[in-house]
Design an enzyme around this catalytic site. Structure first.
Site, PDB file in Angstrom:
ATOM      1  N   SER A   1      42.579 -31.694  35.618  1.00  0.00           N
ATOM      2  CA  SER A   1      42.206 -30.851  36.745  1.00  0.00           C
ATOM      3  C   SER A   1      43.288 -30.904  37.825  1.00  0.00           C
ATOM      4  CB  SER A   1      40.836 -31.300  37.270  1.00  0.00           C
ATOM      5  OG  SER A   1      40.311 -30.387  38.194  1.00  0.00           O
TER       6      SER A   1
ATOM      7  N   ARG B   1      28.719 -31.208  47.086  1.00  0.00           N
ATOM      8  CA  ARG B   1      28.813 -31.895  45.796  1.00  0.00           C
ATOM      9  C   ARG B   1      27.888 -31.273  44.758  1.00  0.00           C
ATOM     10  NH1 ARG B   1      32.434 -34.278  42.693  1.00  0.00           N
ATOM     11  NH2 ARG B   1      31.555 -35.884  41.330  1.00  0.00           N
TER      12      ARG B   1
ATOM     13  N   ASP C   1      34.974 -24.963  29.352  1.00  0.00           N
ATOM     14  CA  ASP C   1      35.416 -25.145  30.741  1.00  0.00           C
ATOM     15  C   ASP C   1      35.645 -23.776  31.364  1.00  0.00           C
ATOM     16  OD1 ASP C   1      36.563 -25.796  33.150  1.00  0.00           O
ATOM     17  OD2 ASP C   1      38.176 -27.028  32.312  1.00  0.00           O
TER      18      ASP C   1
ATOM     19  N   HIS D   1      33.932 -28.395  32.449  1.00  0.00           N
ATOM     20  CA  HIS D   1      35.143 -28.963  33.036  1.00  0.00           C
ATOM     21  C   HIS D   1      35.157 -30.481  32.933  1.00  0.00           C
ATOM     22  CE1 HIS D   1      38.741 -29.109  35.394  1.00  0.00           C
ATOM     23  NE2 HIS D   1      38.167 -29.732  36.398  1.00  0.00           N
ATOM     24  N   ASP D   2      33.997 -31.091  32.948  1.00  0.00           N
ATOM     25  CA  ASP D   2      33.910 -32.552  32.849  1.00  0.00           C
ATOM     26  C   ASP D   2      34.339 -33.085  31.486  1.00  0.00           C
ATOM     27  OD1 ASP D   2      33.210 -33.161  35.405  1.00  0.00           O
ATOM     28  OD2 ASP D   2      31.087 -33.519  34.999  1.00  0.00           O
TER      29      ASP D   2
END
Length: 375
Positions: free
Chosen positions: A154, A224, A319, A352-353
């Protein structure tokens, strides 16, 4: 019995730099401190160093755990350690908390020597270029002239790219994972909504919440929660939570009913207890500003013209925030410059994680690439 693939107990270190740092914004820091950790041993020729660059909410604690909290495992511990893809029996690995962070390096919570108070909102906006400059100085401090590899996921991958552009003679390999050469308009929009949640919190006090003994908790929590949704895929959320109800029935109200709501609120509360709101604002701006092609009239190929490193670029099918298409645009620019490039598009449901997950195929690819690096 101790896990033979674990680094074990680690201890943060710090370095103070008293040479002025001229930031891209025009601001100047007369001095600053960087907190970092190292794993493995630096070889005699100092040619086996690997710099791991962290993403938005990351820090220097990349692997291992702390003596006073054995549960405090580093955020990329599953890939770094003896016998792991980033093998610390071969490589000397460095993790650093970037300037502007809130885990020990100089940032908004640090005391401004000119005022005797925390910098707060007065801490200058920083960029990936600024971070790379500070990382170069840390490398000099450690006597490292050239990294065997600079890597990150990222925002960390953006730093690896900038290293290859700004200091091509000081990096042999760049591992760019789940990253992009610039944010899309949608990504910038997500970041601005997150910032507005913080800035409009009544406890933000223009960024000077320290002197008010307050924390913009609600804003940081919402930021968050929003960010976390974008890091996951629809499939991963469906598999983990679906439409499961906490109590098995509708309550016809606005409190937590679905398991996904409970999870997001937990993640938001946890993050608000650990991360500084001003640092979050800075980190999202670092993401927004990254665009090496900007100074070349939008030509990414031209931006990489002076790069000499070999590259491993990795993307993940699910992602949607840093899609494989973004990685492929990086690859085209690198190939246009006739650089050596390896590319892997990993099938994953974690969004994305995915770059943080212990995925056998993904780790096998990273291992194979690292095994071929000559130190």
């Amino acid at each position: 019995m101790r896990d033979s693939t674990s680094i074990g107990i680690v201890t943060p270190q710090s370095a103070i730099f008293n040479t002025s740092l001229h930031l891209k914004s025009g601001a100047v820091l007369d001095s600053y401190e960087l907190v970092y950790e190292t794993y493995g041993e630096l070889n005699a020729t100092k040619s086996n160093a690997v710099l791991v660059c962290h993403a938005l909410s990351g820090n220097h604690h990349v692997a291992g755990s702390y003596a006073d909290d054995t549960k405090s495992v580093g955020w990329w511990d599953n890939i770094i350690g003896p016998g792991k893809p980033i093998d610390t029996s071969r490589f000397f690995v460095i993790g650093v908390n970037n300037l502007g962070g809130c885990h020990g390096s100089t940032g908004p919570t640090s005391i401004n020597g000119n005022t005797g108070k925390p910098y707060g909102a007065d801490f200058p906006v920083v960029t990936v270029e600024d971070w790379v400059e500070t990382q170069v100085r840390l490398a000099d401090h450690l006597g490292i002239n050239c990294f065997a590899a600079v890597m990150g996921g990222s925002l960390g991958g953006m730093q690896a790219m900038r290293w290859s552009i700004d200091f091509p003679e000081r990096v042999k390999h760049a591992l760019v994972i789940a990253s992009a050469a610039k944010l899309t308009a949608q990504n910038i929009a997500f970041n601005d909504v997150a910032r507005q949640a913080i800035i409009t919190d009544q406890d933000f006090h223009g960024g000077d919440y320290y002197s008010h003994d307050a924390i913009p908790r609600r804003g940081l929590r919402l930021a968050r929660m929003l960010g976390h949704i974008t890091y996951l895929s629809d499939d991963s959320m469906a598999a983990k939570f679906g439409r499961e109800l906490r109590n098995g029935t509708y309550s016809f109200g606005f409190d937590v009913e679905f398991e996904i709501e409970s999870y997001l609120r937990y993640q938001g509360d946890k993050f608000a207890d650990q991360f500084d709101a001003n640092s979050y604002l800075l980190m999202t701006k670092v993401l927004d500003y990254f665009d090496p092609a900007h100074e070349h009239n939008g030509d990414l190929t031209a931006a990489f013209h002076g790069a000499t490193a070999d590259f491993l670029v990795v993307s993940f099918t699910s992602d949607w925030r840093f899609s494989p298409e973004r990685s492929r645009s990086i690859i085209k620019a690198l190939l246009d410059n006739e650089l050596n490039v390896s590319y892997a598009e990993i099938t994953s449901s974690h969004g994305h994680d995915s770059f943080l997950m212990e995925d056998h195929h993904y780790h096998k690819i990273v291992r194979a690439y690292m095994d071929n690096i000559v130190t």
